[in-house]
Design a protein around this motif. Structure first.
Motif, PDB file in Angstrom:
ATOM      1  N   ARG A  81       0.846  -1.191   0.000  1.00  0.00           N
ATOM      2  CA  ARG A  81       0.000   0.000   0.000  1.00  0.00           C
ATOM      3  C   ARG A  81       0.883   1.243   0.000  1.00  0.00           C
ATOM      4  N   ALA A  82       1.231   1.663  -1.209  1.00  0.00           N
ATOM      5  CA  ALA A  82       2.143   2.798  -1.364  1.00  0.00           C
ATOM      6  C   ALA A  82       2.036   3.307  -2.789  1.00  0.00           C
ATOM      7  N   THR A  83       2.683   4.429  -3.028  1.00  0.00           N
ATOM      8  CA  THR A  83       2.854   4.956  -4.377  1.00  0.00           C
ATOM      9  C   THR A  83       4.327   4.840  -4.732  1.00  0.00           C
ATOM     10  N   ILE A  84       4.624   4.375  -5.959  1.00  0.00           N
ATOM     11  CA  ILE A  84       6.013   4.246  -6.409  1.00  0.00           C
ATOM     12  C   ILE A  84       6.199   5.116  -7.655  1.00  0.00           C
ATOM     13  N   PRO A  85       6.587   6.372  -7.467  1.00  0.00           N
ATOM     14  CA  PRO A  85       6.711   7.270  -8.616  1.00  0.00           C
ATOM     15  C   PRO A  85       8.109   7.339  -9.218  1.00  0.00           C
ATOM     16  N   LEU A  86       9.110   6.693  -8.577  1.00  0.00           N
ATOM     17  CA  LEU A  86      10.495   6.958  -8.952  1.00  0.00           C
ATOM     18  C   LEU A  86      11.371   5.715  -8.820  1.00  0.00           C
ATOM     19  N   ILE A  87      12.172   5.476  -9.864  1.00  0.00           N
ATOM     20  CA  ILE A  87      13.240   4.477  -9.820  1.00  0.00           C
ATOM     21  C   ILE A  87      14.544   5.184 -10.179  1.00  0.00           C
ATOM     22  N   ILE A  88      15.571   4.983  -9.367  1.00  0.00           N
ATOM     23  CA  ILE A  88      16.895   5.555  -9.621  1.00  0.00           C
ATOM     24  C   ILE A  88      17.875   4.411  -9.814  1.00  0.00           C
ATOM     25  N   SER A  89      18.770   4.553 -10.792  1.00  0.00           N
ATOM     26  CA  SER A  89      19.756   3.507 -11.036  1.00  0.00           C
ATOM     27  C   SER A  89      21.074   4.110 -11.487  1.00  0.00           C
ATOM     28  N   ASN A  90      22.162   3.413 -11.160  1.00  0.00           N
ATOM     29  CA  ASN A  90      23.479   3.799 -11.662  1.00  0.00           C
ATOM     30  C   ASN A  90      23.816   3.075 -12.959  1.00  0.00           C
ATOM     31  N   HIS A  91      22.832   2.379 -13.531  1.00  0.00           N
ATOM     32  CA  HIS A  91      22.964   1.740 -14.845  1.00  0.00           C
ATOM     33  C   HIS A  91      21.641   1.917 -15.597  1.00  0.00           C
ATOM     34  N   ARG A  92      21.692   1.753 -16.906  1.00  0.00           N
ATOM     35  CA  ARG A  92      20.481   1.905 -17.723  1.00  0.00           C
ATOM     36  C   ARG A  92      19.766   0.576 -17.973  1.00  0.00           C
ATOM     37  N   LYS A  93      20.320  -0.516 -17.541  1.00  0.00           N
ATOM     38  CA  LYS A  93      19.822  -1.839 -17.912  1.00  0.00           C
ATOM     39  C   LYS A  93      18.348  -2.038 -17.572  1.00  0.00           C
ATOM     40  N   LEU A  94      17.898  -1.530 -16.443  1.00  0.00           N
ATOM     41  CA  LEU A  94      16.540  -1.815 -15.984  1.00  0.00           C
ATOM     42  C   LEU A  94      15.538  -0.719 -16.357  1.00  0.00           C
ATOM     43  N   PHE A 143       6.177  -0.329 -16.310  1.00  0.00           N
ATOM     44  CA  PHE A 143       5.291  -0.040 -15.189  1.00  0.00           C
ATOM     45  C   PHE A 143       4.940   1.447 -15.088  1.00  0.00           C
ATOM     46  N   GLU A 144       5.365   2.227 -16.097  1.00  0.00           N
ATOM     47  CA  GLU A 144       5.052   3.660 -16.180  1.00  0.00           C
ATOM     48  C   GLU A 144       5.527   4.416 -14.937  1.00  0.00           C
ATOM     49  N   ILE A 145       6.783   4.170 -14.576  1.00  0.00           N
ATOM     50  CA  ILE A 145       7.422   4.836 -13.440  1.00  0.00           C
ATOM     51  C   ILE A 145       8.607   5.645 -13.957  1.00  0.00           C
ATOM     52  N   ASP A 146       8.764   6.850 -13.466  1.00  0.00           N
ATOM     53  CA  ASP A 146       9.881   7.691 -13.886  1.00  0.00           C
ATOM     54  C   ASP A 146      11.206   7.043 -13.520  1.00  0.00           C
ATOM     55  N   PHE A 147      12.132   7.029 -14.472  1.00  0.00           N
ATOM     56  CA  PHE A 147      13.439   6.410 -14.295  1.00  0.00           C
ATOM     57  C   PHE A 147      14.516   7.472 -14.446  1.00  0.00           C
ATOM     58  N   HIS A 148      15.436   7.516 -13.473  1.00  0.00           N
ATOM     59  CA  HIS A 148      16.541   8.474 -13.540  1.00  0.00           C
ATOM     60  C   HIS A 148      17.861   7.709 -13.445  1.00  0.00           C
ATOM     61  N   TYR A 149      18.665   7.888 -14.466  1.00  0.00           N
ATOM     62  CA  TYR A 149      19.986   7.258 -14.554  1.00  0.00           C
ATOM     63  C   TYR A 149      21.019   8.204 -13.957  1.00  0.00           C
ATOM     64  N   ILE A 150      21.653   7.765 -12.874  1.00  0.00           N
ATOM     65  CA  ILE A 150      22.651   8.598 -12.184  1.00  0.00           C
ATOM     66  C   ILE A 150      23.894   7.748 -11.946  1.00  0.00           C
ATOM     67  N   PRO A 151      24.827   7.759 -12.895  1.00  0.00           N
ATOM     68  CA  PRO A 151      26.076   7.007 -12.683  1.00  0.00           C
ATOM     69  C   PRO A 151      26.856   7.621 -11.532  1.00  0.00           C
ATOM     70  N   ILE A 152      27.515   6.779 -10.766  1.00  0.00           N
ATOM     71  CA  ILE A 152      28.196   7.268  -9.567  1.00  0.00           C
ATOM     72  C   ILE A 152      29.473   6.488  -9.337  1.00  0.00           C
ATOM     73  N   ASP A 153      30.519   7.212  -8.934  1.00  0.00           N
ATOM     74  CA  ASP A 153      31.779   6.575  -8.562  1.00  0.00           C
ATOM     75  C   ASP A 153      32.449   7.441  -7.499  1.00  0.00           C
ATOM     76  N   LYS A 154      33.645   7.059  -7.111  1.00  0.00           N
ATOM     77  CA  LYS A 154      34.321   7.762  -6.022  1.00  0.00           C
ATOM     78  C   LYS A 154      34.599   9.227  -6.347  1.00  0.00           C
ATOM     79  N   THR A 155      34.759   9.543  -7.636  1.00  0.00           N
ATOM     80  CA  THR A 155      35.142  10.905  -8.016  1.00  0.00           C
ATOM     81  C   THR A 155      33.969  11.872  -8.033  1.00  0.00           C
TER      82      THR A 155
END
Length: 287
Positions: free
Chosen positions: A118-131, A138-150
């Protein structure tokens, strides 16, 4: 049918143990014409802590919602209590973070689609584009944010901005293979992680490989709240499955993924139902 029922209020309380706490807390609800529909209590006698979950119907309750907070805060102060107040018609907003593995993400989305979560899921964040295709499905906003130590600081600021923009209440790390910094957790602390090990066994990376090399007879998964200590946050749920000498490392991973799906989904469900109460890096789960 449940949607026609009046909303409920749930209060979670932890405080130093003393005589009469159940009567005092239930008396607050009774005094305001409340009807308790669920009650559960636990006393940690070693640490001297009392913990409770009380849920009551708002039908006929004489205090408005803001007044409940004000009036109960006075009682909580007398009891030296930490407490949370939730309402059943307030729907939490989840963000799911992933890397490349889809099994936990899909399980959460299927359960959400079926009405189990019982929730709303409006957002998926990933450090890869695969998913990303799953998010589109599922009509959910997807944001690709690559991340590393730098670039971790800049990327985490970007992630925090998205959590604020989407008004997120809970982040679920569904096989997100990055460590959240103390700076991030200081600004957003409500995060659940799934770890592919029966913690505290085999924390960190490659637990199945190390489990296989050790010749274990069970593998498991642990869902926990995220803290600054790596894989050391309060545990919400755990489960194991038996393995044998005939199982390869690949077999352990396959069996482990089944357990991961179940444990993470249950932990998220318990959290959404306001059944988890933290104290001293432990949890009481009123299941």
């Amino acid at each position: 049918m449940s949607s026609t029922l009046p909303p409920t209020a749930t209060i979670l309380v932890s405080c130093p143990d003393r005589r009469g706490l159940v009567a005092t807390l239930s008396g607050f609800i009774h005094a305001n014409n409340g009807n308790i529909i669920h009650a559960d209590h636990h006393t940690d006698r070693v640490q001297g802590v009392f913990l409770t979950r009380l849920e009551w119907s708002m039908d006929g309750f004489e205090l408005e919602r803001k007044a409940i907070e004000y009036e109960f805060s006075k009682l909580a102060s007398e009891l030296e209590a930490s407490w949370q107040l939730h309402f059943s018609d307030s729907i939490p907003r989840l963000a799911i973070w992933v890397s490349k593995q889809e099994h936990c993400l899909l399980d959460l989305l299927w359960r959400h689609q079926s009405g189990e979560l019982r929730a709303t899921i409006p957002l998926i964040i990933s450090n890869h584009r695969k998913l990303e295709p799953i998010a589109k499905q599922f009509e959910i906003d997807f944001h690709y944010i690559p991340i590393d130590k730098t670039n971790r600081g800049d990327r985490e600021r970007q992630q925090l901005e998205l959590l604020h923009k989407y008004d997120i209440d809970l982040v679920v790390l569904a096989k997100y293979m990055q460590i959240l910094s103390p700076a991030f957790l200081a600004k957003f602390s409500r995060v659940i992680n799934i770890h592919h090990s029966f913690l505290p066994a085999f924390p960190g990376a490659h637990p199945y490989r190390r489990a296989y090399q050790r010749g274990v007879k069970i593998v498991g998964a642990t869902a926990h709240y995220v803290t600054e200590e790596l894989d050391g946050g309060p545990i919400i749920d755990q489960e194991v499955i038996r393995v044998s000498h005939r199982d390869s490392e690949i077999d352990l991973i396959r069996k482990g993924k089944d357990v991961e799906r179940i444990v993470l989904s249950k932990a998220v469900w318990l959290h959404l139902q306001n059944r988890v109460l933290e104290y001293n890096n432990r949890t009481v789960v009123f299941d």
